[in-house]
Design a protein around this motif. Sequence first.
Motif, PDB file in Angstrom:
ATOM      1  N   ASN A 240      19.791  46.376 -54.522  1.00 17.50           N
ATOM      2  CA  ASN A 240      20.906  47.307 -54.713  1.00 17.50           C
ATOM      3  C   ASN A 240      21.275  47.987 -53.397  1.00 17.50           C
ATOM      4  OD1 ASN A 240      22.892  48.584 -56.089  1.00 17.50           O
ATOM      5  ND2 ASN A 240      21.564  49.922 -57.277  1.00 17.50           N
ATOM      6  N   GLY A 241      21.378  47.181 -52.346  1.00 20.91           N
ATOM      7  CA  GLY A 241      21.680  47.661 -51.009  1.00 20.91           C
ATOM      8  C   GLY A 241      21.852  46.460 -50.099  1.00 20.91           C
ATOM      9  N   SER A 242      21.334  46.548 -48.869  1.00 23.74           N
ATOM     10  CA  SER A 242      21.532  45.500 -47.872  1.00 23.74           C
ATOM     11  C   SER A 242      20.261  44.696 -47.624  1.00 23.74           C
ATOM     12  CB  SER A 242      21.987  46.123 -46.546  1.00 23.74           C
ATOM     13  OG  SER A 242      23.208  46.812 -46.706  1.00 23.74           O
ATOM     14  N   ILE A 243      20.455  43.440 -47.204  1.00 21.94           N
ATOM     15  CA  ILE A 243      19.370  42.586 -46.734  1.00 21.94           C
ATOM     16  C   ILE A 243      19.657  42.231 -45.280  1.00 21.94           C
ATOM     17  CG2 ILE A 243      18.198  40.365 -46.985  1.00 21.94           C
ATOM     18  CD1 ILE A 243      18.794  40.440 -49.941  1.00 21.94           C
ATOM     19  N   PHE A 244      18.663  42.440 -44.418  1.00 24.81           N
ATOM     20  CA  PHE A 244      18.802  42.102 -42.999  1.00 24.81           C
ATOM     21  C   PHE A 244      17.732  41.076 -42.641  1.00 24.81           C
ATOM     22  CE2 PHE A 244      17.862  42.778 -38.467  1.00 24.81           C
ATOM     23  CZ  PHE A 244      19.137  42.555 -37.941  1.00 24.81           C
ATOM     24  N   ILE A 245      18.157  39.934 -42.129  1.00 21.54           N
ATOM     25  CA  ILE A 245      17.249  38.824 -41.829  1.00 21.54           C
ATOM     26  C   ILE A 245      17.376  38.486 -40.342  1.00 21.54           C
ATOM     27  CG2 ILE A 245      16.772  36.388 -42.285  1.00 21.54           C
ATOM     28  CD1 ILE A 245      17.882  36.871 -45.133  1.00 21.54           C
ATOM     29  N   GLU A 246      16.222  38.356 -39.665  1.00 25.78           N
ATOM     30  CA  GLU A 246      16.247  38.124 -38.220  1.00 25.78           C
ATOM     31  C   GLU A 246      15.059  37.246 -37.809  1.00 25.78           C
ATOM     32  OE1 GLU A 246      17.142  40.854 -34.291  1.00 25.78           O
ATOM     33  OE2 GLU A 246      15.946  41.714 -35.899  1.00 25.78           O
TER      34      GLU A 246
END
Length: 324
Positions: A240-246
């Motif tokens: 219920n927000g953001s996903i950050f993939i690095e």
Amino acid sequence: MSTNIVFEVQDTNQDADVLEAKRQQMQAKLNARLDARKQQSEASKSSEADSNAVGEKVTQFLRGFDYARLQAEEKLNSWKNIDATELGKYFDALSARVAEMRENLATASIYLSTFDVQTCQSTIDRLVAAVEATRNEAIPKKKFSFAAARRKVASNATPSPADPTPAPILTSLVPKVKEIRNRSNETIQIPGSEESGGEPNIGDLTIDNMTDCVVHITKVTTAIRINNVTRCKFLVAPTNGSIFIENCKDCKFVSASRQIRIHETYQTDFYIFTLSRPTIENCNGLRFSAYNLRSTNIDSLLEECMFKSDQNRWNDVQDFNWLK
């Protein structure tokens, strides 16, 4: 002895044509130079206008972010005025506000400086920790002990011989963790079976430095950050927000979120639901398809996050490198 004198009469019309041609060439060069200067001037004005527009966006965002921070801090300091039966909802709403701040920051990071992003992220991390600490103070968790059960098993059970050959794949049940780091060759369930009931969602989650793992996230999270993983598979309930993939390679992600951002990632497949455009930067060999996770409660979790199938923008990928 006579001398012959030859008089030549110049063709004045021909000379006039040559002069006119030269004049036209000079005029054309002058016009081209004037056009170039005009275009350069207009480009400079446009660049200045763009710069001013970006500066205005930054100012507006930072002003709004600071106002949201002050509101969150005021809520944190006012919980004692709330009825005890309403505290759970109170802190859920506060967590949602902080998650919204994180989502807005992710959107604004396109035009914010690295310093501003890091400063705002630090503020959000501090608020997340403060909300969790205040929630624990306001609503103390009941302690549970396994001591009696352990004593009973010890008195009646017959120990089995140890297996000299360890299984190549270990299974970990991870209860309500905020961070999972440095794992390899594991199948990980979040939350673990001991936390299968209780609160409806997990909160923020950080996953870092994994190789050859399978990760099942079975409850709603507020935000997920994944960094430095190789040959891993992630099956993720709605975020219920953001996903950050690095810094990922040769992986597979099945996820649903309000926003997903992908940096420095290669040869990876994404089966996603996202309300905003997926953004990628410095990536190669990525493939995208629609979210296809199947489980007994997936529909109710999607409904909880207000994710509707006709809102999925999985195929509207925005490549920052191409825009640059």
